[in-house]
Design a protein around this motif. Structure first.
Motif, mmCIF file in Angstrom:
data_model
loop_
_atom_site.group_PDB
_atom_site.id
_atom_site.type_symbol
_atom_site.label_atom_id
_atom_site.label_comp_id
_atom_site.label_asym_id
_atom_site.label_seq_id
_atom_site.Cartn_x
_atom_site.Cartn_y
_atom_site.Cartn_z
ATOM 1 N N GLY A 126 -4.522 7.301 -7.589
ATOM 2 C CA GLY A 126 -3.565 8.259 -6.823
ATOM 3 C C GLY A 126 -2.767 7.503 -5.569
ATOM 4 N N LEU A 127 -2.656 6.095 -5.934
ATOM 5 C CA LEU A 127 -1.918 5.486 -4.797
ATOM 6 C C LEU A 127 -0.397 5.630 -4.875
ATOM 7 N N ASN A 128 0.083 5.656 -6.058
ATOM 8 C CA ASN A 128 1.567 5.522 -6.399
ATOM 9 C C ASN A 128 1.750 6.852 -6.534
ATOM 10 N N LEU B 208 7.417 7.801 5.288
ATOM 11 C CA LEU B 208 7.196 7.207 4.099
ATOM 12 C C LEU B 208 6.862 5.470 4.073
ATOM 13 N N VAL B 209 5.610 4.897 4.109
ATOM 14 C CA VAL B 209 5.670 3.288 4.089
ATOM 15 C C VAL B 209 5.688 2.875 2.567
ATOM 16 N N VAL B 210 6.717 2.236 2.464
ATOM 17 C CA VAL B 210 6.720 1.657 0.768
ATOM 18 C C VAL B 210 6.196 0.267 0.927
ATOM 19 N N GLU B 211 5.263 -0.122 -0.042
ATOM 20 C CA GLU B 211 4.560 -1.674 -0.093
ATOM 21 C C GLU B 211 4.742 -1.780 -1.510
ATOM 22 N N ASP B 212 4.990 -3.174 -1.801
ATOM 23 C CA ASP B 212 5.039 -3.622 -3.186
ATOM 24 C C ASP B 212 3.873 -4.394 -3.524
ATOM 25 N N VAL B 213 2.977 -4.859 -2.708
ATOM 26 C CA VAL B 213 1.747 -5.652 -3.364
ATOM 27 C C VAL B 213 0.704 -4.996 -2.605
ATOM 28 N N ALA B 214 0.350 -4.983 -1.360
ATOM 29 C CA ALA B 214 -0.866 -4.560 -0.605
ATOM 30 C C ALA B 214 -0.426 -4.320 0.619
ATOM 31 N N ILE B 215 -1.179 -3.344 1.276
ATOM 32 C CA ILE B 215 -1.032 -2.996 2.461
ATOM 33 C C ILE B 215 -1.664 -3.870 3.275
ATOM 34 N N GLY B 216 -1.038 -4.470 4.502
ATOM 35 C CA GLY B 216 -1.437 -5.665 5.198
ATOM 36 C C GLY B 216 -0.497 -6.625 5.148
ATOM 37 N N GLY B 217 0.268 -6.640 3.947
ATOM 38 C CA GLY B 217 1.494 -7.909 4.021
ATOM 39 C C GLY B 217 0.826 -9.204 4.023
ATOM 40 N N MET C 256 2.618 2.899 -3.269
ATOM 41 C CA MET C 256 2.494 1.389 -3.370
ATOM 42 C C MET C 256 1.564 1.239 -4.818
ATOM 43 N N PRO C 257 2.019 0.445 -5.630
ATOM 44 C CA PRO C 257 2.921 -0.794 -5.367
ATOM 45 C C PRO C 257 4.232 -0.240 -5.806
ATOM 46 N N ARG C 258 5.087 -0.268 -4.992
ATOM 47 C CA ARG C 258 6.489 -0.019 -5.154
ATOM 48 C C ARG C 258 7.399 -0.912 -4.417
ATOM 49 N N ARG C 259 8.362 -1.285 -5.045
ATOM 50 C CA ARG C 259 9.267 -2.058 -4.544
ATOM 51 C C ARG C 259 10.752 -1.611 -4.593
ATOM 52 N N VAL C 260 11.355 -1.737 -3.300
ATOM 53 C CA VAL C 260 12.907 -0.946 -3.085
ATOM 54 C C VAL C 260 13.538 -2.062 -3.658
#
Length: 540
Positions: free
Chosen positions: A215-217, A252-261, A301-305
């Motif tokens: 349920g993350l994305n 909304l925070v969008v992150e493509d790999v992992a929270i923390g960068g 996430m994982p979501r890439r703009v």
């Protein structure tokens, strides 16, 4: 397991106050569950808060349907996982042991109560966070990986889960544990697999598929509108999410790999104020993520703009690589930087099979008792060397320049120089990679005289040449010659984080001229929200 159960009981000795229970009654509904009834199953939405009035609830092993922990939840205690805050899914099944009466509060109403009653919020979040920590410490989750050390796709799921602090179990091919799980799922125990519960065996596993199960994305409504889109989930983006939620902005925070960068891969940060003994980057940002979720900020996430567009009404539309779109009245660019791919032949072929860009517990396990090579001379490379030296036989740090003085904090370089398990080679670079399916050796070349030698190694960590993630901005804002976002009082907004386009702000490492430190990124992400709020208010 006994220790885990004991810890859970200790955590919940401080019950909710009578006033809190009264608030739950007013917002929720009483329900009675007969003995043996499942209140939640793995993969179902964690869409309600469940407070136990009478009876008993147990955690269930998804593969055997037997009790999973020796301890149970009874009167004055509550069901819940940290995923509840972000609208995720249950990770473990829960079942009534005896006839059980509960108060159920829908998630939106519970989040409202938590925002209005901080004392209750503190108790709930402390318990939910501690439960997740116990799952991580004991590697206890419904997600099961078989053959992580043998299969690149399974290893990718392990890295995704580890970096996002998702509990999972990992078993070696042919092990008794793998055989037990495989038998319950009716699959062969001699092949790699990614399993969720007893009923879901992923074919062609990807982080996106795992995120969907957990349920993350979130299935966002197409063209769903937010006050602010925060693109990037590193320290700057998460800090912006905390303050946006605290100010009542729909974020909304969008992150493509992992929270923390990139900061999330740092094993230990010792110069962040308030943590005199240090803290890992992943733990620091995870705490911020929990704070942001408490205030109602959502994470996807994982979501890439892939593209950002300006709309006719002055708002913005962000299109994901999946084709889905979301809208925002303002945008905060917090996409940070990523390490460049070095121009070395066969580099891409070895990525994930000997070439890595992060040094976490996962990678440390892959190179236990082996020779390790790290390329880079910055703080990230130094922290990785210190961390990996605890697992590897020897760590070799390759630096192209003659010194670390201008690129690494003095406290860190001094430790590297004093550690017998670490060797620093100045004026050195990797010229070639060798191996069949996995990395087996590298050629190290001297920058000065061109001399070279071959070194046997199973792991090379590349931590050099930061490149900004700005291509998705589609030419909307001005960039410097290196691709970093130019900021300043460009649009008359009176903000050092304003870009050349009104309504778009940039913070953290992606901003030209920023100080590349975690504390600086957190500060910028916090401060920028005041100007975002002004911009959004002016449009309403």
């Amino acid at each position: 397991m006994e220790t885990i159960g004991r810890d859970l009981r200790e955590m919940q000795r401080v019950p909710l106050a009578a006033s809190h229970i009264a608030a739950l009654r007013a917002a929720g509904t009483e329900r009675l569950y007969p003995a043996g009834t499942f209140l939640a199953r793995a993969g179902q939405p964690a869409d309600r808060f469940v407070y136990v009035l009478t009876g008993e609830i147990e955690v269930v092993d998804p593969f055997t349907d037997e009790r999973h922990l020796p301890s149970t939840l009874g009167p004055t205690q509550f069901m819940g996982e940290i995923a509840f805050l972000n609208g995720g899914n249950w990770s473990m099944p829960m079942r009534a042991v005896t006839e059980t009466r509960v108060i159920e509060v829908p998630r939106p109403e519970m989040l409202r109560l938590m925002s209005e009653i901080p004392e209750m919020s503190d108790i709930v979040i402390t318990v939910l966070a501690a439960r997740r920590r116990r799952q991580l410490d004991s590697r206890d989750g419904t997600l099961v990986l078989i053959g992580e050390d043998d299969d690149r796709a399974v290893r990718r799921i392990a890295e995704f889960a580890s970096r996002n602090r998702l509990p999972y179990q990992s078993y070696a091919l042919g092990s008794p544990e793998a055989a037990r799980v495989a038998t319950s799922c009716a699959i062969g125990a001699d092949r790699p697999a990614v399993i969720f519960g007893r009923d879901v065996v992923l074919t062609d596993p990807t982080p996106d598929k795992v995120a969907h199960l957990l349920g993350l994305n979130h299935d966002l409504v197409d063209d769903e509108v937010f006050d602010v889109l925060i693109v990037g989930g590193g320290p700057a983006g998460v800090a912006a999410g905390v303050y946006a939620g605290a100010e009542g902005l729909r974020a909304l925070v969008v992150e493509d790999v992992a929270i923390g960068g990139q900061a999330g891969t740092s094993s230990r940060i010792e110069n962040y104020m308030g943590f005199p003994t240090g803290i890992s980057g992943a733990d620091l940002v995870w705490r911020g993520e929990v704070q942001a979720m408490k205030f109602g900020t959502r994470f996807a996430m994982p979501r890439r703009v892939a593209k950002l567009e300006r709309l006719a009404d002055g708002g913005f539309c962000a299109t994901f690589e999946t084709g889905q779109r979301v809208r925002g009245q303002a945008v905060v660019v917090a996409t940070g930087v990523q390490y460049r791919r070095l121009p070395i032949e066969r580099l891409e072929a070895f990525e994930g099979a000997g070439v890595y860009y992060a040094a976490t517990e996962i990678e440390a396990r892959y190179c236990r008792n082996a020779e390790v090579v790290i390329i880079g001379g910055g703080n990230s490379a130094g922290q990785a060397a210190m961390f990996l030296s605890r697992a590897a036989r020897h760590v070799r740090l390759l630096v192209r320049g003659p010194s670390l003085a201008t690129s690494m904090s003095r406290y860190l370089s001094s430790r590297l120089e004093a550690d017998p398990a670490i060797t620093i080679e100045y004026g050195a670079e990797v010229a070639a990679l060798h191996g069949a399916d996995r990395l087996e050796a590298v050629t190290i070349r001297s920058v000065g005289d061109g001399g070279s030698r071959r070194l046997a190694t199973c792991a090379v960590f590349i931590m050099v040449g930061a490149a900004p993630n700005t291509r998705w901005l589609s030419g909307l804002v001005e960039l410097d010659s290196h691709g970093f976002v130019l900021t300043g009082d460009i649009d008359g907004a009176g903000s050092p984080y304003a870009t050349s386009h009104p309504g778009i702000f940039a913070v953290g490492d992606v901003r030209a001229g920023s100080v590349k430190r975690v504390a600086s990124s957190v500060g910028e992400g916090s401060v920028v929200i005041s100007k975002v709020w002004e911009h959004v208010r002016a449009r309403t």
